[in-house]
Design a protein around this motif. Structure first.
Motif, short mmCIF file in Angstrom:
data_model
loop_
_atom_site.label_atom_id
_atom_site.label_comp_id
_atom_site.label_asym_id
_atom_site.label_seq_id
_atom_site.Cartn_x
_atom_site.Cartn_y
_atom_site.Cartn_z
N GLU A 134 7.83 0.45 1.53
CA GLU A 134 9.12 1.34 2.18
C GLU A 134 8.60 2.81 1.81
O GLU A 134 8.74 3.68 2.60
CB GLU A 134 10.47 1.06 1.50
N LEU A 135 8.15 3.01 0.70
CA LEU A 135 7.73 4.58 0.37
C LEU A 135 6.27 5.03 0.64
O LEU A 135 5.98 5.99 0.97
CB LEU A 135 7.76 4.67 -1.28
N ALA A 136 5.25 4.04 0.55
CA ALA A 136 4.06 4.52 0.95
C ALA A 136 3.26 3.51 1.79
O ALA A 136 2.29 2.81 1.09
CB ALA A 136 3.37 4.71 -0.54
N PRO A 137 3.46 3.27 2.87
CA PRO A 137 3.06 2.12 3.79
C PRO A 137 1.53 2.41 3.82
O PRO A 137 0.63 1.40 3.91
CB PRO A 137 3.68 2.38 5.19
N GLU A 138 0.88 3.64 3.86
CA GLU A 138 -0.48 3.60 3.89
C GLU A 138 -1.60 3.64 2.54
O GLU A 138 -2.54 3.83 2.62
CB GLU A 138 -0.90 5.03 4.36
N LEU A 139 -0.83 3.25 1.68
CA LEU A 139 -1.30 3.16 0.35
C LEU A 139 -2.39 2.24 -0.11
O LEU A 139 -2.43 1.24 0.66
CB LEU A 139 -0.12 2.70 -1.01
N ILE A 140 -3.44 2.85 -0.55
CA ILE A 140 -4.65 1.94 -0.78
C ILE A 140 -4.56 1.85 -2.38
O ILE A 140 -4.77 2.77 -3.07
CB ILE A 140 -5.81 2.43 -0.33
N LEU A 141 -4.81 0.41 -2.90
CA LEU A 141 -4.95 0.14 -4.38
C LEU A 141 -6.23 0.86 -4.75
O LEU A 141 -7.40 0.82 -3.98
CB LEU A 141 -4.69 -1.15 -4.56
N PRO A 142 -6.27 0.90 -6.23
CA PRO A 142 -7.64 1.55 -6.69
C PRO A 142 -9.04 0.53 -6.24
O PRO A 142 -9.90 1.11 -6.25
CB PRO A 142 -7.35 1.59 -8.24
N ASP A 143 -8.55 -0.56 -6.16
CA ASP A 143 -9.85 -1.57 -5.62
C ASP A 143 -10.09 -1.56 -4.21
O ASP A 143 -11.03 -2.29 -3.80
CB ASP A 143 -9.41 -3.05 -6.35
N GLY A 144 -9.36 -0.59 -3.54
CA GLY A 144 -9.71 -0.44 -2.32
C GLY A 144 -8.90 -1.33 -1.25
O GLY A 144 -9.03 -1.05 0.04
N ARG A 145 -8.21 -2.02 -1.72
CA ARG A 145 -7.32 -2.99 -0.77
C ARG A 145 -5.94 -2.09 -0.26
O ARG A 145 -5.34 -1.52 -1.05
CB ARG A 145 -6.69 -4.05 -1.63
N PRO A 146 -6.07 -2.21 1.11
CA PRO A 146 -4.63 -1.39 1.49
C PRO A 146 -3.48 -2.56 1.31
O PRO A 146 -3.57 -3.67 1.41
CB PRO A 146 -4.81 -1.47 3.01
N LEU A 147 -2.31 -1.77 1.08
CA LEU A 147 -1.20 -2.29 0.98
C LEU A 147 -0.78 -3.02 1.96
O LEU A 147 -0.20 -4.18 1.92
CB LEU A 147 -0.01 -1.25 0.37
N ASN A 148 -0.94 -2.52 3.07
CA ASN A 148 -0.21 -3.49 4.28
C ASN A 148 -1.23 -4.78 4.57
O ASN A 148 -0.72 -5.79 4.96
CB ASN A 148 -0.42 -2.52 5.48
N THR A 149 -2.33 -4.75 4.01
CA THR A 149 -2.98 -6.22 3.81
C THR A 149 -2.60 -6.97 2.67
O THR A 149 -2.40 -8.40 2.99
CB THR A 149 -4.56 -5.76 3.54
N LEU A 150 -1.98 -6.47 1.72
CA LEU A 150 -1.43 -7.48 0.66
C LEU A 150 -0.21 -7.82 1.31
O LEU A 150 0.20 -9.13 1.07
CB LEU A 150 -1.48 -6.56 -0.52
N LEU A 151 0.66 -7.02 2.00
CA LEU A 151 2.02 -7.53 2.36
C LEU A 151 1.71 -8.80 3.45
O LEU A 151 2.59 -9.67 3.41
CB LEU A 151 2.64 -6.50 3.40
N GLN A 152 0.59 -8.82 3.97
CA GLN A 152 0.33 -10.06 5.22
C GLN A 152 0.32 -11.28 4.15
O GLN A 152 0.51 -12.32 4.74
CB GLN A 152 -0.91 -9.83 5.79
#
Length: 164
Positions: A134-152
């Motif tokens: 909700e706050l950072a939809p474009e966030l990329i984790l330190p390991d390179g994984r995008p938040l939107n991929t994790l949500l899937q």
């Protein structure tokens, strides 16, 4: 104190003693941390408990802090807020008045006896990932994984937004 200001992400949760008030109060208390600004906060969410059966539902949120505090100093400050809320650590993943987790600290990976960042379970928990998105939809984790991929891979399920 670090000279560089970093964005830290904090997960908040409560399922005891009026959880809505516990989380809302903690969000206000985060504003009072030294060398730290509350940059953003998510809506509040109701979630099913994780851990031992028979617990009440949780109220969760995520906060973005811009801080100059070192990671373990920030952890100390978060634990002090938990103590003000009478946090008792008896049962792993048991009920609590307040839980404040340091989810992310800039793009750093931290592994000390006291602190693991990114938080060990954050990528598996809808009550962390959805408020964070909700706050950072474009966030990329330190390991390179995008938040939107994790949500899937972490469905909304019974997680319910209850207030802004």
């Amino acid at each position: 104190m670090s000279k560089t200001q970093l964005r830290a992400w904090i997960g908040l949760g409560s399922n005891l003693e009026d959880p809505l008030v516990q989380v809302s109060t903690a969000l206000q208390e985060l504003k009072l941390l030294p060398d730290t600004t509350l940059a953003a906060r998510s809506s509040l969410y109701r979630s099913d408990p994780v851990g031992p059966p028979g617990q009440p539902d949780y109220i969760n949120a995520v906060a973005a802090l811009d801080t100059r505090l070192e990671p373990e100093t920030l952890l100390d400050a978060l634990q002090a807020i938990e103590q003000m809320h009478q946090r008792v650590r008896k049962i792993h993943w048991g009920p609590r008045t307040l839980d404040l987790d340091l989810l992310l600290y800039g793009d750093q990976v931290i592994s000390t006896p006291r602190l693991t960042v990114p938080h060990a379970y954050m990528t598996e928990r809808n009550f962390v990932l959805w408020p964070l998105a909700e706050l950072a939809p474009e966030l990329i984790l330190p390991d390179g994984r995008p938040l939107n991929t994790l949500l899937q891979h972490c469905p909304l399920g019974t997680l319910e937004k209850i207030s802004l």
